[in-house]
Enzyme design. Structure first.
Site, short mmCIF file in Angstrom:
data_model
loop_
_atom_site.label_atom_id
_atom_site.label_comp_id
_atom_site.label_asym_id
_atom_site.label_seq_id
_atom_site.Cartn_x
_atom_site.Cartn_y
_atom_site.Cartn_z
N GLU A 120 19.42 4.17 -30.54
CA GLU A 120 17.97 3.89 -30.59
C GLU A 120 17.29 4.71 -31.68
O GLU A 120 16.28 5.38 -31.45
CB GLU A 120 17.34 4.15 -29.23
CG GLU A 120 17.95 3.32 -28.12
CD GLU A 120 17.27 3.52 -26.79
OE1 GLU A 120 16.63 4.56 -26.59
OE2 GLU A 120 17.39 2.62 -25.93
N GLU A 266 22.60 -1.51 -22.82
CA GLU A 266 22.24 -0.75 -21.61
C GLU A 266 21.27 -1.58 -20.79
O GLU A 266 20.28 -2.09 -21.31
CB GLU A 266 21.57 0.58 -21.96
CG GLU A 266 22.41 1.56 -22.73
CD GLU A 266 21.64 2.84 -23.06
OE1 GLU A 266 20.67 3.16 -22.33
OE2 GLU A 266 21.99 3.50 -24.05
#
Length: 516
Positions: A120, A266
């Site tokens: 990220e 995720e």
């Protein structure tokens, strides 16, 4: 004939996996824990439950060794703090591939499938720190893999948060990449397309519910009626996960990269530390997700093929930062000791099956540390409990959590016992100037469980130094103003510390109320 049938069933039971999982299902394995479970035990959990894909946040010798010789597909991560050196020096990428990939390959090696470069890296909270480092690092890693002769078998990508794309109209079909990231995302997508790699995105319906008051709770799950759906030009979205995926699909199409496959890197649901974080809700979410995967109908904008999905997470991690929320340490479908929290049919068929837990787990003595009501210095209790919570995991005590609202005795005992267990049951860790005592009878009560810590092996883990710092607490509003689909991922945190001021204020406040 009967003997032949018996023989056939015996053969199936012996030589085929005990569990069948939904196609494309994987799991994230994090190790930000005070007492990590033996990697060999964890690998057996994966095998016993038929899980054939695992995502690691960084390369660890003990874990990769345990995965060697199995057919489990491995996605191994590189933390954000390595991006600068990887992007600037090709020799660093060569060294990383040599130490963490080729060193574990061979006839009985690790079945690597992906290298996930960064985690990220484009979160708004990073203020662009990694914007110009990620793609060069990806290119150098791929070059090093190619040089090692494994680039065709091992793909390179980067897991991105759902905030890299938005939809100005709230409709998935109008999805576009964030304007400030347009050029960067074009470069990333071009790299993925050229090398037949997937776009990896982390999506958390739980956080939509947690962050946004008024968010319709059924929309965070699956199979809802039209009253809790999103209408997109006549197409009904009954889950925020599907809507989020299609927002990305639309953004890829606008950028002329509609053929890039998608992996949900995720997605999950925590089981404690918040009113919505319960085992009941986690089971409901996963059952709906697995059913969607098994049907393989895809999403409205990408039908007939649901993305591969990596559940977050395999195990609870008691050293994760709680800055994003008290639920951060409770994402596992298994508890810290590898035992299943709730029945879950990974095949997606909805059967009430119990997962296979960790075997041969070694625990410490069956003893607990509890509040001593007979102590004379009761006026110091609030301060002692606050100190214990600053140095251990008290997330089960917050409002609506599993140990909340059970009175002063129970709450003090929870804090003291967690500190005692995480300190390896040393006698000095259960004193608190006489306010605590060791008992042999399990003080667990209802939903409030008093764990016994496991004995852990000495590992070469560097998880606390390798994982990126969690920054969701400062980025919750960065994307929700544009879209209800954006979420901020509970990625591993680099900090093994808790949040002393926050915990202190919570528990001093609680105890002040009790004593007034």
């Amino acid at each position: 004939m009967l003997q032949a049938q018996v023989f056939l069933w015996a053969y199936i039971l012996l030589f085929f996996p005990a569990s069948i999982v939904a196609q494309g299902l994987g799991v994230n394995w994090g190790v930000i824990a005070s007492h990590p479970l033996d990697p060999k035990i964890v690998v057996n959990i994966l095998k016993d439950n038929g899980i054939k894909k695992v995502k690691l946040f960084h390369a660890e010798h003990d874990i990769l060794t345990a995965l060697s010789g199995t057919d489990i597909e491995v996605m191994v991560g590189i933390p954000n703090h390595s991006l600068e050196s990887l992007s600037e020096k090709y020799s660093v990428a060569q060294a990383w591939v040599k130490a963490n990939i080729t060193a574990y390959m061979g006839k009985k090696g690790v079945n690597f499938k992906y290298v996930a470069v960064g985690n990220e890296p484009f979160l708004a909270a990073y203020n662009g720190t990694y914007n110009n480092l990620t793609l060069p690092a990806m290119k150098n890693i791929l070059k090093a893999l190619n040089e090692a002769g494994v680039g065709k078998d091992i793909k390179v990508s980067t897991p991105l948060n759902g905030d890299v794309y938005i939809t100005p109209t709230y409709k998935p079909s109008d999805g576009i990449f964030r304007h400030d990231l347009a050029d960067i995302m074009n470069g990333i997508c071009e790299f993925l397309h050229k090398n037949n790699a997937a776009f990896i995105v982390n999506i958390y319906p739980f956080l939509n519910l947690y962050q946004n008051p008024g968010f319709p709770e059924p929309y965070a799950f699956f199979d809802n009626d039209d009253s809790n759906s999103m209408d997109d030009h006549g197409v009904k979205y009954r889950s925020v996960l599907d809507a989020n995926i299609d927002t990305l699909v639309a953004a890829l199409k606008v950028s002329n990269f509609s053929g890039i496959p998608i992996i949900v890197g995720e997605v999950g649901w925590p089981t404690d530390g918040n009113i919505y974080a319960t085992t009941k809700n986690a089971k409901k979410f996963y059952n709906g997700l697995l059913k969607r995967m098994t049907k393989n109908e895809g999403t409205p904008l990408r039908p007939k093929q649901y993305p591969d999905v990596y559940m977050f997470s395999l195990l609870d991690e008691d050293l994760k930062s709680i800055d994003p929320g008290m639920f951060e340490r409770h994402w596992g479908i298994f508890s810290f000791d590898g035992q299943p929290k709730f029945p879950l049919d990974l095949s997606g068929k909805g059967q009430n099956k119990r997962l296979v837990g960790g075997k041969n787990v070694t625990y410490m003595e069956k003893q607990w540390c509890v509040y001593n009501k007979a102590a004379s210095n009761q006026k110091d209790l609030a301060v002692k409990v606050a100190w214990a919570c600053n140095n251990t995991d008290c997330t089960t005590l917050v409002p609506a959590a599993s140990c909340s609202g059970m009175g002063i005795d129970m709450n003090a005992s929870v804090a003291f016992n967690m500190y005692y267990q995480m300190a390896n049951q040393t006698k000095a860790a259960c004193d608190f100037e006489g306010l605590a005592k060791i008992v042999k009878r399990d003080p667990s009560n209802g939903t409030c469980r008093f764990p016994i810590m496991i004995k852990t092996i000495q590992t070469t883990s560097n998880s606390s130094a390798s994982a990126p710092k969690s920054s969701r607490s400062s980025t919750f509003s960065s994307s929700t103003s544009h879209s209800p689909f954006q979420t901020h991922s509970p990625s591993p945190s680099s900090s093994p510390f808790h949040s002393p001021l926050l915990i202190f204020q919570i528990f001093v406040g609680i105890f002040t109320i009790w004593f007034v």
